[in-house]
Design an enzyme around this catalytic site. Structure first.
Site, PDB file in Angstrom:
ATOM      1  N   LYS A  12     -12.637   2.876 -41.120  1.00 36.20           N
ATOM      2  CA  LYS A  12     -11.631   3.928 -41.304  1.00 36.20           C
ATOM      3  C   LYS A  12     -11.399   4.252 -42.776  1.00 36.20           C
ATOM      4  O   LYS A  12     -11.138   5.406 -43.132  1.00 36.20           O
ATOM      5  CB  LYS A  12     -10.308   3.519 -40.635  1.00 36.20           C
ATOM      6  CG  LYS A  12     -10.352   3.566 -39.119  1.00 36.20           C
ATOM      7  CD  LYS A  12      -8.975   3.387 -38.515  1.00 36.20           C
ATOM      8  CE  LYS A  12      -9.015   3.576 -37.008  1.00 36.20           C
ATOM      9  NZ  LYS A  12      -7.675   3.464 -36.396  1.00 36.20           N
ATOM     10  N   LYS A  29     -18.913   7.905 -30.093  1.00 31.08           N
ATOM     11  CA  LYS A  29     -17.729   7.756 -29.247  1.00 31.08           C
ATOM     12  C   LYS A  29     -16.978   9.081 -29.144  1.00 31.08           C
ATOM     13  O   LYS A  29     -16.887   9.841 -30.112  1.00 31.08           O
ATOM     14  CB  LYS A  29     -16.817   6.682 -29.849  1.00 31.08           C
ATOM     15  CG  LYS A  29     -15.707   6.215 -28.928  1.00 31.08           C
ATOM     16  CD  LYS A  29     -14.954   5.060 -29.575  1.00 31.08           C
ATOM     17  CE  LYS A  29     -13.779   4.630 -28.711  1.00 31.08           C
ATOM     18  NZ  LYS A  29     -13.001   3.550 -29.339  1.00 31.08           N
ATOM     19  N   LYS A  43     -11.126  12.678 -30.927  1.00 25.60           N
ATOM     20  CA  LYS A  43     -10.329  13.884 -31.192  1.00 25.60           C
ATOM     21  C   LYS A  43     -10.713  14.522 -32.523  1.00 25.60           C
ATOM     22  O   LYS A  43     -10.446  15.696 -32.750  1.00 25.60           O
ATOM     23  CB  LYS A  43      -8.834  13.545 -31.192  1.00 25.60           C
ATOM     24  CG  LYS A  43      -8.379  12.772 -32.417  1.00 25.60           C
ATOM     25  CD  LYS A  43      -6.900  12.523 -32.421  1.00 25.60           C
ATOM     26  CE  LYS A  43      -6.464  11.870 -33.722  1.00 25.60           C
ATOM     27  NZ  LYS A  43      -6.631  12.726 -34.895  1.00 25.60           N
TER      28      LYS A  43
END
Length: 350
Positions: free
Chosen positions: A118, A211, A214
């Site tokens: 991240k 994956k 959003k």
């Protein structure tokens, strides 16, 4: 204060809940409430660990918190029998996280792969909160002395850290714990992971190696829980496939990520195995399989989208569910924190 079998899990309110969230988490939440006492949390403190451009600012955070709550209820979670709340309403999450910060070791956090993913290359500019996210997650779980946690593959490492923190706390404060009647010297349980179903990891409809997310630029890569029947049908029919027919057994899905993803989605929505689906559709063309998948997705997801829309239109009702849930969660959390403060040695008013 005996250990009660209890499930805790949370979902971040970062907008655009999709099929991956539903199959990877929410559908299992619904099943687990049949056999466990459950707490389902909208983890708004976790949401703000990334940049404001990710979580959208105050108005978006409030809207997304209500939307996740609406998704829980629309999918079948019963907020009267179980506890649905947002994390920030129970201050014990933050307090216990600080205590656990003093138990956890820097080396443990340095091994967390999700922070590296991240934070990317600019790790020096990432928030301390993002780095410390796994410790807050441990506090979320152990504040309720939860024994089971439904997690996806990407959260298993964080749950292992929760277990390590629980064990080290019990070891560090063993004598103090025993003096308070816990003769085994164990105050916090070691929570067990619950990973269920054939599609715990749902992939993009445009690229079966990635994956479902959003943040993907293409809305056609995912099925949002707010999509209507027509949109769901269009996205499935446009989903990437390969030119070969569907295989008749699971081994034939190897090196065919898009085929494996669609079969896994069908299996999870139908509550069947991939092998069972391939026995039914093996040898056939994707066009026929996709038509059946459209019917199944619309039957399962369109009612959820409709109910979510109704609930979100009444924010006062959604807020009342969160307030009631927070009150009930706080009652459990306060008992844990009173004992934790005593175990650590903090002086407090009795």
């Amino acid at each position: 204060m005996a250990i009660v079998e209890r499930v805790f899990s949370g979902v971040q309110p970062t907008g655009n809940l999709h099929l991956g969230n539903y199959l990877g988490a929410i559908v299992n939440f619904v099943k687990l409430q049949e056999t466990y006492s459950c707490l389902y949390c909208v983890v708004d403190l976790h949401a703000i660990t990334q940049g404001i451009d990710v979580w959208g600012g105050p108005s978006e955070l409030a809207r997304n918190t209500r939307e996740v709550t609406a998704a829980f209820i629309a999918a079948g979670i019963d907020p009267k029998k179980h506890i649905v709340f947002n994390q920030s309403q129970v201050t014990g999450h933050a307090e216990l996280a600080w205590i656990f910060n003093c138990v956890a070791r820097v080396g443990w956090l340095n091994r967390m792969t999700q922070f590296k993913e991240k934070a990317g290359k600019d790790r020096e500019n990432a928030s301390v909160g993002l780095y410390d996210y796994p410790v807050l997650m441990a506090a979320d779980i152990l504040l309720y002395r939860a024994t089971h946690v439904p997690v996806g593959e990407d959260q298993k490492q964080h749950l292992e850290l929760s277990r390590d923190i629980a064990q080290k706390f019990n070891n560090d404060f063993g004598d103090s714990i025993r003096r308070r009647g816990f003769n085994e010297g164990s105050f916090f349980p070691q929570p067990e992971p619950l990973i269920t179903g054939p599609a715990t990891r749902v992939m993009s409809l445009r690229d079966g190696t990635k994956k479902m997310s959003k943040s993907d630029a293409s809305d056609n890569s995912r099925i949002n829980l707010t999509d209507d029947a027509e949109t769901i049908a269009q996205k499935i029919r446009k989903a990437k496939t390969d030119p070969e027919p569907l295989p008749s057994e699971e081994k034939g899905l190897e090196n065919r990520p898009e085929a494996e993803n669609l079969v896994g989605i069908y299996a999870a929505l139908a509550g069947r195995t991939k092998a069972d689906i391939l026995r039914e559709f093996g040898g056939g063309q994707f066009s026929s399989f996709k038509n059946s998948l459209v019917e199944l997705c619309v039957a399962k997801l369109a009612p959820i989208a409709s109910e979510m829309k109704r609930l979100v239109a009444d924010p006062g009702h959604v807020d009342s569910i969160l307030v009631d849930g927070a009150d009930r969660a706080r009652a459990i959390a306060d008992e844990t924190m009173k004992l934790t403060r005593d175990i650590v040695g903090f002086v407090r008013k009795h």
